[in-house]
Write a protein that holds these residues in place. Structure first.
Motif, PDB file in Angstrom:
ATOM      1  N   TYR A  16      79.631  30.824   4.608  1.00  0.00           N
ATOM      2  CA  TYR A  16      78.251  30.406   4.856  1.00  0.00           C
ATOM      3  C   TYR A  16      78.205  29.334   5.944  1.00  0.00           C
ATOM      4  N   VAL A  17      79.070  28.344   5.829  1.00  0.00           N
ATOM      5  CA  VAL A  17      79.138  27.274   6.836  1.00  0.00           C
ATOM      6  C   VAL A  17      79.521  27.857   8.192  1.00  0.00           C
ATOM      7  N   ASP A  19      79.026  30.892   9.246  1.00  0.00           N
ATOM      8  CA  ASP A  19      77.875  31.648   9.753  1.00  0.00           C
ATOM      9  C   ASP A  19      76.884  30.714  10.440  1.00  0.00           C
ATOM     10  N   LYS A  20      76.590  29.599   9.803  1.00  0.00           N
ATOM     11  CA  LYS A  20      75.642  28.631  10.375  1.00  0.00           C
ATOM     12  C   LYS A  20      76.142  28.103  11.713  1.00  0.00           C
ATOM     13  N   ILE A  21      77.431  27.869  11.821  1.00  0.00           N
ATOM     14  CA  ILE A  21      78.003  27.368  13.079  1.00  0.00           C
ATOM     15  C   ILE A  21      77.979  28.460  14.137  1.00  0.00           C
ATOM     16  N   LEU A  23      76.012  31.002  14.350  1.00  0.00           N
ATOM     17  CA  LEU A  23      74.624  31.283  14.736  1.00  0.00           C
ATOM     18  C   LEU A  23      73.961  30.099  15.443  1.00  0.00           C
ATOM     19  N   LYS A  24      74.724  29.028  15.605  1.00  0.00           N
ATOM     20  CA  LYS A  24      74.268  27.810  16.281  1.00  0.00           C
ATOM     21  C   LYS A  24      73.126  27.104  15.550  1.00  0.00           C
ATOM     22  N   VAL A  25      73.021  27.355  14.241  1.00  0.00           N
ATOM     23  CA  VAL A  25      72.091  26.596  13.411  1.00  0.00           C
ATOM     24  C   VAL A  25      72.625  25.175  13.295  1.00  0.00           C
ATOM     25  N   TRP A  26      73.953  25.088  13.141  1.00  0.00           N
ATOM     26  CA  TRP A  26      74.644  23.805  13.131  1.00  0.00           C
ATOM     27  C   TRP A  26      75.481  23.750  14.402  1.00  0.00           C
ATOM     28  N   ILE A  32      76.815  18.083   9.940  1.00  0.00           N
ATOM     29  CA  ILE A  32      76.410  19.176   9.059  1.00  0.00           C
ATOM     30  C   ILE A  32      76.012  18.551   7.724  1.00  0.00           C
ATOM     31  N   LEU A  38      74.638  20.054   0.556  1.00  0.00           N
ATOM     32  CA  LEU A  38      74.940  21.484   0.522  1.00  0.00           C
ATOM     33  C   LEU A  38      75.046  21.986  -0.917  1.00  0.00           C
TER      34      LEU A  38
END
Length: 123
Positions: A16-17, A19-21, A23-26, A32, A38
């Motif tokens: 999950y973490v 994926d966020k990285i 996808l450039k969400v984080w 983070i 979290l």
């Protein structure tokens, strides 16, 4: 987040973490969510998130700044991509090839289907 029974929860949280990285969400080199944040977001025990964060630190995906929290490594997205590609090639692709062989599906058919997928999922 819904967890499955095929993989340890801490590894699912690590995915999950990642994926966020990816996808450039984080963003790279930015803070983070904390372990507690979290844990609340995912409705899990903070110890489980801590285990995920320790695992991600060992993989050079995140790092900690004393007293400030956890941050995404500058090259985290590249490390994730490299790791996930290797995992796909070593674990998932051989299973696909085995099924293709059992079903008598030639590689050309796979290439055509992949091209259809790319054309229909442009986004």
């Amino acid at each position: 987040m819904e967890f499955n029974n095929t993989q340890a929860i801490y590894l699912q949280i690590a995915d999950y973490v990642c994926d966020k990285i990816q996808l450039k969400v984080w963003q790279a080199d930015q803070k983070i969510p904390s372990v507690r944040e979290l844990a609340v977001m995912l409705e899990v025990n903070p110890n489980t998130v801590m285990r995920s964060y320790e695992y991600l630190q060992s993989q050079e995906i995140i790092y900690t700044r004393r007293g400030m929290g956890y941050f995404a490594q500058v090259n985290a997205a590249q490390n994730i991509l490299k790791t996930r590609r290797a995992q796909f090639m070593d674990e998932e692709l051989p299973l696909l090839f085995k099924k293709m062989k059992l079903l008598g599906i030639p590689v050309n058919d796979l290439q055509a289907q992949y091209q259809l997928f790319i054309n229909n999922n442009i986004s």
